[in-house]
Scaffold this motif. Sequence first.
Motif, PDB file in Angstrom:
ATOM      1  N   GLY A   1       0.964  -1.102   0.225  1.00 35.28           N
ATOM      2  CA  GLY A   1       0.188   0.109   0.035  1.00 35.28           C
ATOM      3  C   GLY A   1       0.761   0.904  -0.333  1.00 35.28           C
ATOM      4  N   HIS A   2       2.248   1.427   0.216  1.00 38.03           N
ATOM      5  CA  HIS A   2       2.917   2.569   1.275  1.00 38.03           C
ATOM      6  C   HIS A   2       3.247   2.917  -0.644  1.00 38.03           C
ATOM      7  CE1 HIS A   2       2.437   0.691   5.691  1.00 38.03           C
ATOM      8  NE2 HIS A   2       2.227   1.951   5.284  1.00 38.03           N
TER       9      HIS A   2
ATOM     10  N   ASP B   1       7.109  10.493   8.866  1.00 35.32           N
ATOM     11  CA  ASP B   1       6.271  10.653  10.613  1.00 35.32           C
ATOM     12  C   ASP B   1       6.380  10.063  11.967  1.00 35.32           C
ATOM     13  OD1 ASP B   1       4.016  12.124  11.615  1.00 35.32           O
ATOM     14  OD2 ASP B   1       1.978  11.775  10.105  1.00 35.32           O
TER      15      ASP B   1
ATOM     16  N   LEU C   1       1.814  17.617   8.445  1.00 33.33           N
ATOM     17  CA  LEU C   1       1.348  18.501   6.979  1.00 33.33           C
ATOM     18  C   LEU C   1       2.518  19.299   6.973  1.00 33.33           C
ATOM     19  CD1 LEU C   1      -2.621  18.416   7.896  1.00 33.33           C
ATOM     20  CD2 LEU C   1      -1.073  17.689   5.789  1.00 33.33           C
TER      21      LEU C   1
ATOM     22  N   ASN D   1       5.570  19.203   7.107  1.00 28.50           N
ATOM     23  CA  ASN D   1       7.270  18.777   6.144  1.00 28.50           C
ATOM     24  C   ASN D   1       6.646  19.034   4.670  1.00 28.50           C
ATOM     25  OD1 ASN D   1       6.448  16.231   3.908  1.00 28.50           O
ATOM     26  ND2 ASN D   1       4.870  16.196   5.384  1.00 28.50           N
ATOM     27  N   TYR D   2       5.769  19.466   4.402  1.00 29.20           N
ATOM     28  CA  TYR D   2       5.409  19.303   2.836  1.00 29.20           C
ATOM     29  C   TYR D   2       5.916  21.110   2.970  1.00 29.20           C
ATOM     30  CZ  TYR D   2       1.877  16.224   2.606  1.00 29.20           C
ATOM     31  OH  TYR D   2       1.255  14.428   2.825  1.00 29.20           O
TER      32      TYR D   2
ATOM     33  N   GLY E   1      -3.809   8.880   0.045  1.00 27.55           N
ATOM     34  CA  GLY E   1      -4.687   7.646  -0.335  1.00 27.55           C
ATOM     35  C   GLY E   1      -5.913   8.367   0.249  1.00 27.55           C
TER      36      GLY E   1
ATOM     37  N   HIS F   1      -5.609  16.400   4.835  1.00 25.62           N
ATOM     38  CA  HIS F   1      -4.835  17.027   3.286  1.00 25.62           C
ATOM     39  C   HIS F   1      -6.044  18.254   2.542  1.00 25.62           C
ATOM     40  CE1 HIS F   1      -2.553  14.163   3.649  1.00 25.62           C
ATOM     41  NE2 HIS F   1      -1.209  14.826   2.939  1.00 25.62           N
TER      42      HIS F   1
ATOM     43  N   LYS G   1      -9.126  -4.228   4.297  1.00 26.71           N
ATOM     44  CA  LYS G   1      -7.939  -3.034   3.787  1.00 26.71           C
ATOM     45  C   LYS G   1      -6.780  -3.445   4.478  1.00 26.71           C
ATOM     46  CE  LYS G   1      -5.664   0.880   4.735  1.00 26.71           C
ATOM     47  NZ  LYS G   1      -5.853   2.067   5.674  1.00 26.71           N
TER      48      LYS G   1
HETATM   49  N1  MSP Z   1       1.852   9.669   8.462  1.00 25.85           N
HETATM   50  C1  MSP Z   1       0.228   9.733   7.674  1.00 25.85           C
HETATM   51  C2  MSP Z   1       0.704  10.447   6.329  1.00 25.85           C
HETATM   52  C3  MSP Z   1       0.596  12.053   7.241  1.00 25.85           C
HETATM   53  S1  MSP Z   1       0.882  12.823   5.719  1.00 25.85           S
HETATM   54  C4  MSP Z   1       1.284  14.303   6.324  1.00 25.85           C
HETATM   55  C5  MSP Z   1      -0.380   8.023   7.267  1.00 25.85           C
HETATM   56  N2  MSP Z   1       0.952   7.520   6.885  1.00 25.85           N
HETATM   57  S2  MSP Z   1       0.483   5.582   6.704  1.00 25.85           S
HETATM   58  O1  MSP Z   1       1.632   5.400   6.743  1.00 25.85           O
HETATM   59  O2  MSP Z   1      -0.276   5.265   7.575  1.00 25.85           O
HETATM   60  O3  MSP Z   1      -0.013   6.352   5.405  1.00 25.85           O
HETATM   61  C6  MSP Z   1       1.008   6.609   4.290  1.00 25.85           C
HETATM   62  C7  MSP Z   1      -0.251   6.489   2.593  1.00 25.85           C
HETATM   63  O4  MSP Z   1      -0.321   4.921   2.794  1.00 25.85           O
HETATM   64  C8  MSP Z   1      -1.599   6.587   3.292  1.00 25.85           C
HETATM   65  O5  MSP Z   1      -1.175   7.552   1.166  1.00 25.85           O
HETATM   66  C9  MSP Z   1      -2.144   5.479   2.603  1.00 25.85           C
HETATM   67  O6  MSP Z   1      -3.296   5.286   1.741  1.00 25.85           O
HETATM   68  C10 MSP Z   1      -1.125   4.190   1.716  1.00 25.85           C
HETATM   69  N3  MSP Z   1      -1.175   3.378   2.551  1.00 25.85           N
HETATM   70  C11 MSP Z   1      -1.592   2.287   3.469  1.00 25.85           C
HETATM   71  N4  MSP Z   1      -2.433   1.152   3.342  1.00 25.85           N
HETATM   72  C12 MSP Z   1      -2.949   1.492   1.310  1.00 25.85           C
HETATM   73  C13 MSP Z   1      -3.202   0.253   0.998  1.00 25.85           C
HETATM   74  N5  MSP Z   1      -3.713  -1.269   1.240  1.00 25.85           N
HETATM   75  N6  MSP Z   1      -3.664   0.707  -0.363  1.00 25.85           N
HETATM   76  C14 MSP Z   1      -3.357   2.179  -0.685  1.00 25.85           C
HETATM   77  N7  MSP Z   1      -2.802   2.958   0.387  1.00 25.85           N
HETATM   78  C15 MSP Z   1      -2.627   2.517   1.170  1.00 25.85           C
HETATM   79  O7  MSP Z   1      -0.974   8.110   6.581  1.00 25.85           O
END
Ligand code: MSP
Length: 640
Positions: free
Chosen positions: A21-22, A50, A229, A231-232, A249, A256, A287
């Motif tokens: 996902g990430h 983060d 946020l 960070n951008y 995501g 955002h 998920k």
């Molecule tokens: N730290 C926050 C974001 C802060 S931005 C100022 C965060 N981190 S996260 O690690 O949980 O997720 C980061 C990204 O990974 C998000 O855009 C999230 O949607 C994406 N994904 C996490 N799991 C996912 C899937 N299973 N599928 C697609 N993307 C997903 O949220």
Amino acid sequence: MAKPFYITTPIYYVNDRPHIGHTYTTVLADVSARFHRMMGDDVAFLTGTDEHGQKVEKAATARGITPKALADEVVANYTELWKRMDITHFRFIRTTDDDHRKVVQGRFQQLLDSGDIYKSTYKGLYSVSDEAFVTEIQAKELQAQGLAHQLVELEEETYNFRLSRYETPLLEYFAAHPDFVQPDFRFNEVKRFVEGGLQDLSISRTSINWGIPVPGDEQHVVYVWFDALLNYLTGAPEGAWPPDLQIVGKDILRFHAVYWPAFLMAMGLELPKTILAHGWWLMGDDKMSKSRGNVVRPDTLLKFGNDALRFYFMRDMQVGHDRSFSLEGFMDRLNADLANGLGNLAARSITMIQKYRDGVVPDFAAQDALDRELDTQGKGLVTQFVAKAKADDFHGALDGLWIHLRALDGYIVKAEPWRLAKDEINNAKLDAVLAQLYRSLRATALLITPVMPTLAQSLWESLGIAGKVVEQSLSGFVYDAPAGFNVGDPKPLFNRIDKEAEMKAIEDTVVPMPPIAESSTEASPLDVPELRPIIDYDTFAQTDLRVGQILSAEAVPKSKKLIKMTVDLGFEQRTILGGIAAGYSPEELIGRKVVVVANLAPRALMGIESHGMLLAASDNASKPYLIAPPEDAKPGFIVK
Ligand code: MSP
């Protein structure tokens, strides 16, 4: 100098190793960054981690290490993976970086000075299980549900951001910028949320230590989303503001598209041009998440090369929508499109140019209707691909390209070059066919470069063209390849995968993987109230439990817990509100079968009448788990 094209990914939490996902989010941003570079833009692409907040603090404590040590460990996983994925960011930002702390504290101070941040004492009821203050209405709901014992009176000092001040400016901005959030249906959700009213946002915590201290008041740390946020801003190179494309995501769109623009308005800064919200990779219908233990890690898929994974992500996922991941689908896609489709076509075409024309690419001059048809298609290829890619629709762009590649296969079958080669009288037609194939393959090499840089380079070299394909310009590309080129030797672009053998090997390793950091499900003591008084059978039998199926679901504005659902009970459809937002997003509820208390008197929650209740299991410390009847139980079935 032109403004750099500034593109960002979310920054990832460091309480987990990266999963696909990430990886998808970052690859999508990288493909877009590479595409824009080939279009002539000066691209600044930012990604990172983060690292503050309670989740990380807890995960580190569970491991007996400091939060920073945990972050360092996970950051290494990310940076290593991005190297293996050929990600072309210019900086990997960490919220623990010094320059970031300065930006956050400076901006916090700016908003304190302008009155956008104010300090207040919050006195009220606090839900221990949610770690959040609750409104009076929410408190009444909890009391009605017999959960009053979860609430404690608490008084806490907190800094608040005047989000309410930005309700109208945000709505005006949305109206004036119809492309601010993509896709449209997500933008509508955001608008509805803001229209529902915005309350001021608490943006400091005294109960957490791991974070950036509030300037001049070190008892408080800055709320993790305000920190994250920004960070951008920290990462923006000189002259690059505002971001052109921020990829997130769907789960973090509200932060955002509502909080972030409001912060920027308060700071007097320009808003990002586009926020693109993509969907999720699912496992089955769920998920992918560490707590569900169903994550797929990229490492195992990388044995097929990073091009394969990058291609699969872009080709199979329509941006904005969800998509189920399957290993079989992954391998089928690669075999069909890369080994058979493009790989075969390139090898056959180059071999024919070697065999029939001593490796020299002939001139193109259409001889018949078929040549003309393919010529027109080929000439439109780049324009169409570029238009789709500009709108971040790489799925559509690749789809168009593969339609053309399949048409070329058909062209070979119809033209039968091996038959043409038998008689010199067919020379001009054979030239047309070979030149046509060559021109399209040359364009293909260029178009797939942002998606598959390594494979594209192999194709480029097989076509006998010097230099690096990544350095080619897409905007200045001319489809009509100059004749007289010498093709190279066809390199195998992608080896066919032995699906059955691989399925076995990979399945053994990918799912499920144990979480590394957080011990979320580890033996926390059961937190339940005492057993209720005994009732007799007749009292119980008055409860009419039925199987229902959720037809639609949406979050209730201003409520953290409630989801409004339409539930099919077989004999009628009902509106039911459930306090289950802590465990489920509205999207994942749709289609689910549930058990409904069907003869409960209707009552109004947050001004909406709810007729019935869904059964869910949990204790005071856990999120709710909906009770699921077997899949083949029909809506309306009696549960007894
Ligand atoms: N730290 C926050 C974001 C802060 S931005 C100022 C965060 N981190 S996260 O690690 O949980 O997720 C980061 C990204 O990974 C998000 O855009 C999230 O949607 C994406 N994904 C996490 N799991 C996912 C899937 N299973 N599928 C697609 N993307 C997903 O949220």
